[in-house]
Every structure is written in C-alpha cells, then in structure tokens.
Scaffold this active site. Structure first.
Site, PDB file in Angstrom:
ATOM      1  N   GLU A 278      43.402 -40.147 -29.237  1.00 24.36           N
ATOM      2  CA  GLU A 278      42.571 -40.093 -30.450  1.00 24.36           C
ATOM      3  C   GLU A 278      42.213 -38.654 -30.822  1.00 24.36           C
ATOM      4  O   GLU A 278      41.068 -38.336 -31.107  1.00 24.36           O
ATOM      5  CB  GLU A 278      41.319 -40.950 -30.268  1.00 24.36           C
ATOM      6  CG  GLU A 278      41.662 -42.404 -29.993  1.00 24.36           C
ATOM      7  CD  GLU A 278      40.468 -43.341 -29.907  1.00 24.36           C
ATOM      8  OE1 GLU A 278      39.383 -42.886 -29.493  1.00 24.36           O
ATOM      9  OE2 GLU A 278      40.629 -44.512 -30.259  1.00 24.36           O
ATOM     10  N   ASP A 352      40.982 -52.236 -26.413  1.00 25.47           N
ATOM     11  CA  ASP A 352      39.751 -51.446 -26.521  1.00 25.47           C
ATOM     12  C   ASP A 352      38.475 -52.279 -26.466  1.00 25.47           C
ATOM     13  O   ASP A 352      37.850 -52.483 -27.500  1.00 25.47           O
ATOM     14  CB  ASP A 352      39.782 -50.652 -27.837  1.00 25.47           C
ATOM     15  CG  ASP A 352      38.706 -49.590 -27.868  1.00 25.47           C
ATOM     16  OD1 ASP A 352      38.093 -49.349 -26.826  1.00 25.47           O
ATOM     17  OD2 ASP A 352      38.494 -49.013 -28.946  1.00 25.47           O
ATOM     18  N   GLU A 380      29.842 -52.188 -28.725  1.00 26.21           N
ATOM     19  CA  GLU A 380      30.508 -51.700 -29.937  1.00 26.21           C
ATOM     20  C   GLU A 380      31.139 -52.840 -30.735  1.00 26.21           C
ATOM     21  O   GLU A 380      31.111 -52.837 -31.958  1.00 26.21           O
ATOM     22  CB  GLU A 380      31.581 -50.673 -29.523  1.00 26.21           C
ATOM     23  CG  GLU A 380      32.438 -50.186 -30.654  1.00 26.21           C
ATOM     24  CD  GLU A 380      33.499 -49.179 -30.200  1.00 26.21           C
ATOM     25  OE1 GLU A 380      33.517 -48.816 -29.005  1.00 26.21           O
ATOM     26  OE2 GLU A 380      34.301 -48.759 -31.050  1.00 26.21           O
TER      27      GLU A 380
HETATM   28  C1  BDP Z   1      36.689 -46.623 -28.715  1.00 25.56           C
HETATM   29  C2  BDP Z   1      35.578 -46.057 -29.524  1.00 25.56           C
HETATM   30  C3  BDP Z   1      35.598 -44.566 -29.653  1.00 25.56           C
HETATM   31  C4  BDP Z   1      35.816 -43.938 -28.287  1.00 25.56           C
HETATM   32  C5  BDP Z   1      37.070 -44.495 -27.655  1.00 25.56           C
HETATM   33  C6  BDP Z   1      37.284 -44.027 -26.233  1.00 25.56           C
HETATM   34  O1  BDP Z   1      35.625 -46.646 -30.812  1.00 25.56           O
HETATM   35  O2  BDP Z   1      34.379 -44.171 -30.235  1.00 25.56           O
HETATM   36  O3  BDP Z   1      35.890 -42.563 -28.374  1.00 25.56           O
HETATM   37  O4  BDP Z   1      36.990 -45.888 -27.579  1.00 25.56           O
HETATM   38  O5  BDP Z   1      37.055 -44.825 -25.325  1.00 25.56           O
HETATM   39  O6  BDP Z   1      36.236 -47.847 -28.242  1.00 25.56           O
HETATM   40  O7  BDP Z   1      37.670 -42.896 -26.001  1.00 25.56           O
END
Ligand code: BDP
Length: 688
Positions: A278, A352, A380
């Site tokens: 990401e 996730d 989340e």
């Molecule tokens: C996702 C989240 C994000 C996190 C990412 C992570 O939306 O904010 O940075 O995982 O785990 O669930 O790095």
C-alpha cells in the site's frame, strides 16, 4: 519484608460507572490484609501494589515469593515447568503460616500470578481452595497501535491516541500506567507504539526519548516497547541515496540507529515493518527480497536481543494475480531464508480483517519460518466502535482451524510455535484503544481487547469461557446476570457477518472509511480496491471462483482442504462465495437457492440485532445507568445500520439479478440510488 497493610475504604480511580476501570473493578472497600512481598523489584512492587488495590476483605494473608525463595524449598513446588512467565497460586503453609502463595520463576511470573489471583476472586471463586497454574503458550503477546504522531489513530474509533507525543517525555499521564496495568492483567507483554504506516521521524532522537519515557512506565508491568520502522528512513533521516538492504552503508545506518535506541531503551523489543505494501517503501523497490530486508534489520537489533516483526500483508496493483494469493506467492519461496530473530506477521485471513475470512494459507505452508498472527481488535470492518460484535469467536475460529498440513496442526499451534518448535512465537492485535474515557468506545469493545490478551496467552481457551470471565469482572458475578449477557455477545459477530457479507462474501464496504455498504463500487484506481472485484456478481450469479477454473487460490491450502474447497458441496456455507462463483438459483444443502439463502441470512443478521436489543433492554434494572444507557443507545444505532447494510446490499443484488425477494422478506426501505448517494467524509479513523 512483611507489609501488614490496613487498607481502608479505597475507591478505585474514576469510580463513576464510565467504563474507565475496564474489567479491573476491584471491590470499593477492602479490609485489613497482609501482603508478604519478597525483596522488591519494580515488577514485584507493581504486583504488590495491585494486590493492595484489589484484594477483597477477608482474603487473608497473601505471599508473593519467587520460586527460589528458601522458605518455599520444602514445599517442592512444580515450578520448573512454569518457564519465565508462568505462575503458580495455591494455599500453602510457609514458615508455619497458612498463606495464599503466589510464585513463579521470575518477577513477571509473580505479576501474572497476582493478576490471575485477582481474576479468580473477581469471578466469584473462593480463595480457600485456590489452585492456579499457567504459563503462556505464545511468547510475544503484542498490541499494535496504529497511532500517528499527530494523535490521529488510523482505524481508531475510540478517540485520539493515548500517547501525547508532544508533551512526552516530560509529562507522564497516569493513564499510561493504567494502560500497562490493564495489559499486564491479561498477559500482554509488548506494545508497538506507532502506526505501521510509519513516519521516519519516530526514529529521531526526540522521539526515541519519548518512546523511552513510555518504556520506563511499562517496564514494571512486563511490557516491552517496539516501534514501526519506515524502511526508507536511511534516506529520509540519514541522507543516504538508497535504502537498499544489501548496501553496507544502509546496514550500518540501521546498526547505529539500533544502538542509539538501545542506549535509551535497553530492553527495546525491536521493529515492526510494513514494506512494499500500500505504497510503503521496502526492499522490493531495489529488487531485493523481503528476507533481505528483514534480515538486514534483524542483524542491527540482534546484538541487543531484539527482533523484527516483518509483515506479510503485501499485494500490488502491478500483480494481476488474485489479491488473496499474493502474500503466499511472495513468502512461500522465502521459507527458511529468514534470520532467527525475524518473525513474519500474517493477518488472520488472506485479504484484510473481514468479518469472516478463511484462515490465511501461509499458516502451515512455511514451517521453517516462525509466523505470528495479526488480528484486528479495532473493528474497521465490523461497525467501528458503535456495533456490538464480540470478536472472541472470530479469533477462536481462526486459531482452531486445522491447517491440513500436518496431523492435528491448527493455526493456533502454528502460532504458538508448538507445531514447529520455533524459538519465537507471537500474536499481535491491532489495538482498539484511544483516549475515550472507556478506552475502547464502548463497554463491549473492551471485551475484544480482553479476549485478545487471554487468547494470546492461551490460544486453546474457549471464547465463551473468556466472555464469561470478562462479564463477571465487568458487570458482576451474579450468575443470572452473567447468563443474560453472554447470549448477547455470543451471536454478535455472526450477526455482523450476516448483515454485511453472508455466505463468504467480503470486502463490500464503502470506500476509504470502510463504514457502511458499498458493494456497487467499481471506479477505484486499483482493481482490488473495488468491492465488485470481490463479489463478481452479475445477472447470472455471484462469488469469486478461487478453484481451478478461476484463480486457483485453493491450491495454496493443504491438499485435503484444497479438495474440499474445490467442491461447492463440500465448502462450508460460511465460506461458499469466497471460493465459488455460483448461479443465483444454485441449490444449497439447506434446500434454498443461493439467492434465498443470502436473503435469509441478511434477515437473520437484522433479527439477531433486534434480539440483542431486547435482551439488553431487559437488563436495565440490573446494570448501572451510565453503562446501560450507552450500550442501549449504540444497539439502537446498530439496529438501524444492520437494516441499512441489508437493504442497500439487497437493493444492489436485485439490480443485478432482477429476482424478487422471497415471500415474507421486507423490501429495502429506499431505492438503490438513495444508498449510493450516502457519503461520510467525516467518518473517523481514515488514513491520512
Ligand atoms: C487495512 C487498513 C489500512 C492499514 C492496512 C494495513 O484499511 O488502514 O494500513 O490494513 O494493515 O486494513 O497495513
């Protein structure tokens, strides 16, 4: 040192029923007790202080003594197997006195024994026949705080960060100590202070001093501090041209940085790294592997006994493979290539933190590499802090899952290291803690913090038993009350699955903030950020084909599981559309079609929340007004939003399949356009 302490009426801090005291609601009045504490270390002093706070009237003398205390020699206690964090609590006669003895091989063992004794008493058990003995199955029991340095908590829904970075290191909020006490009470022994989406500035001398101040406060509670490290810090802070892990100047920079951190924090735990994920920098930027990156950092902390937790949460928009397959594809070839002080941190599922996902296929697949599991305690994808969803059953379901790789091997046994006898093992939970007075945004969210800690100590505990002991400590041990609250918790996670993504559907939420439904979203830059990528719904059918005819993600599981997941008739209904694309009229074992079953489950989710609301309403006379009212209000929000999820999702599915609702199922309240038009730019927890 015999301390005879007359403990007078000692109301715990914040005695209003605002949830501040969490599950540590010690008796308001304690009577004279005797606490016999062995020569003090800061940890033992913390244990003795806790006893003074929490030991109820009439408990009688309690002795805290390490296993090596000569007075215990003739008791021949089975302390050898307790390791360095285990404890033993029992009635004993020591030097002619009848005492409740708390012992262990280290002061941390005594600390955990103290909390176990207090838990024992708070859950209504008697001290007369107390006999407790336990040692943790998992070595690293860690909270990951996704806290930014400006106080905003990524995916945090309980206020701002607890850490006031600006006023540290000078100002030491007493709340930091209460945080440490709460964690020690459930066995958590590590905390990562800053967001995995890390800023290099957290590694500057100014911030190291702040982290050191927190480490000093947490140390007496057996808690080590860790930091998330930004992989490109040698460029940003060190002025180097590269962060290539194979460059000697880069390795030297990290060594010097680690030395500097250890000078300030001698027991610093180590680094957590999110790399090449990401948008975060990482070794892949230089053609090096994740093992190259992790091992270089591991070498820097190794002389100090530190570790590196390297995340496997990687996927790339440049990789056309099913996102669910990418972490396995990246890490499987690296098995056996990591240094012995690296532990790879794997999310519980391959996508996730969804309300339900099959366990991550890396568990059981890379036996030469220690794996720590990462759960998300903050919700989340499960209604933020507002929805009541007890996550114990989610954690338990994953930990109990058979990997199929070796006989009897479960995800829990991989995590504890029992399966492969690794020297290092761990469980991490993304914290749901903020500066809200009740820490977690609601009373019931506290149960998720609690359950995570208890399962990290012992992954074999049952989520129902954990719920019971949490309720007993949080609301009182009257069995009728406890029996009335547990059913509200027990089905709550399944309810969220039902009204957000039944039958194995996942990742259907609105963009960015992830609150509320957005199964129609298809316009985001990266394909795998769009819900339509995950459900693949159209006029004919729905679901992601992960069998041979599709992405073949099933092949990442052990053959026995892969075979089952390849056949819709053998795939559990709870994971059906995760693995299969099926026609809407495909008939299931329940006798219903996919469409009918989907609707039935959405309806069931909404009905469960209504039932939770009714049960809670009936408890009004038996729960303090403040906590009762907040929960009742949040349940009303949840009831409305469960309906919103159901209605918006059904309106969208019907726009695809043009099918009528089965008889008896209420039509969505609004048309699809209405749901699509909703927007929440102000929702909390968004990444910045
Ligand atoms: C996702 C989240 C994000 C996190 C990412 C992570 O939306 O904010 O940075 O995982 O785990 O669930 O790095």
């Amino acid at each position: 040192m015999l301390v005879a302490t007359a403990i007078a009426a000692c109301a715990a801090p914040g005695s209003a029923e605002d949830g501040y005291r969490l599950w540590m609601r010690y008796p308001a009045v304690t009577a004279t007790s005797e606490i016999d504490a062995a020569p003090a270390t800061p940890v033992l002093a913390a244990a003795a202080a806790e006893l003074r706070r929490g030991l109820p009237a009439g408990a009688g003398p309690v002795m805290l003594a390490p296993a090596g205390d000569p007075r215990l020699a003739e008791l021949r206690l089975p302390t050898a197997q307790l390791g360095d964090e285990g404890y033993l609590v029992r009635r004993a006669t020591v030097a002619g006195r009848s005492v409740t003895l708390v012992t262990g091989n280290t002061d941390r063992g005594l600390l955990y024994g103290t909390f176990a004794l207090l838990r024992h008493l708070a859950t209504g058990a008697s001290i007369e026949r107390v006999s407790l003995s336990s040692s943790p199955a998992v070595k690293l029991r860690i909270l990951d705080h996704w806290d930014n340095l400006d106080g905003v908590v990524e995916r945090g829904y309980a206020g701002r960060s607890l850490w006031d970075w600006w006023s540290l290191p000078e100002l030491k909020d007493p709340r930091y100590t209460d945080y440490a006490r709460a964690n020690a009470s459930i066995g958590i022994n590590g905390t990562v202070l800053n967001n995995v989406n890390a800023k290099a500035i957290s590694l500057t001398p100014r911030y190291i001093a702040k982290a050191a101040a927190l480490a000093d406060i947490f140390r007496p509670y057996g808690i080590k501090v860790y930091l998330s490290a930004r992989f490109s810090a040698p460029i940003e802070l060190g002025g180097l041209k590269t962060a290539d892990p194979r460059d000697p100047a880069v390795a030297a920079w990290w060594r010097a940085k680690s030395d500097e951190i250890y000078r300030a924090i001698p027991d610093f735990g180590g680094f957590l790294v999110k790399a090449n994920s990401e948008g975060q920098p990482g070794p892949r930027d230089y053609g090096a592997s994740h093992a190259d990156g992790a091992n270089m950092l591991a070498a820097a902390v190794k002389p100090h006994g530190g570790i590196v937790m390297w995340r496997a949460f990687v996927y790339a928009d440049t990789d056309p493979q099913d996102r669910a397959k990418q972490a396995y594809a990246e890490f499987k070839p690296l098995d056996g290539k990591f240094a012995d002080n690296v532990i790879v941190q794997v999310k519980n599922g391959a996508i996730d933190f969804q309300p339900r996902e099959p366990f991550h296929p890396l568990f059981g697949a890379i036996p030469k590499t220690p794996l720590m599991i990462e759960f998300q305690i903050t919700k989340e994808y499960l209604g933020f802090a507002s929805h009541l969803a007890y996550l114990g059953p989610l954690f338990e379901e994953v930990l109990d899952a058979q990997t199929g790789a070796r006989r009897g091997e479960t995800v829990g046994s991989v995590v504890s290291g029992a399966a492969e006898h690794h020297g290092i093992s761990g469980m991490a939970g993304v914290a749901n803690i903020g500066d809200d007075r009740d820490w977690s945004g609601s009373s019931f969210n506290q149960a998720n913090w609690y359950a995570f800690g208890r399962l990290a100590w012992d992954p074999a505990l049952s989520s129902r038993d954990i719920a019971r002991e949490w309720v007993e400590q949080t609301f009182g041990s009257d069995p009728a009350l406890v029996d009335a609250i547990i059913p509200i918790m027990a089905g709550s996670r399944e309810a969220v699955v039902d009204y957000t993504g039944p039958l194995g559907l996942a990742h259907l939420m609105a963009t960015g903030h992830h609150y509320g439904p957005g199964p129609w979203v298809s316009d985001l830059a990266r394909p795998e950020w769009n819900p339509v990528y995950y459900h693949r719904g159209d006029h004919e059918g729905i679901g992601f084909d992960r069998t041979k005819t599709g992405s073949n993600a099933v092949a990442q599981y052990a053959p026995r599981l892969a075979r089952a997941y390849s056949d819709p008739a053998k795939t559990p209904l709870t994971e059906l559309l995760w693995f299969h694309h099926l026609r809407w009229d495909y008939r299931l074992s329940t006798g219903r079609t996919v469409w009918e079953e989907l609707v039935q489950r959405y309806d069931r989710g909404v009905a469960t929340v209504a039932d939770m609301q009714r049960r809670w309403a009936a408890l009004e006379p038996r729960i303090d007004a403040e906590r009762w009212q907040k929960t009742a209000t949040l349940l009303a929000v949840q009831a409305r939003e469960a309906r919103w999820w159901r209605d918006a999702s059904l309106a969208y599915w019907m726009s695809l399949n043009q099918l009528p609702l089965p008889p008896g199922s209420a039509p969505p309240e609004h048309d699809l356009a209405w749901y699509k038009a909703l927007s929440f730019p102000d929702a909390p927890g968004n990444p910045q």
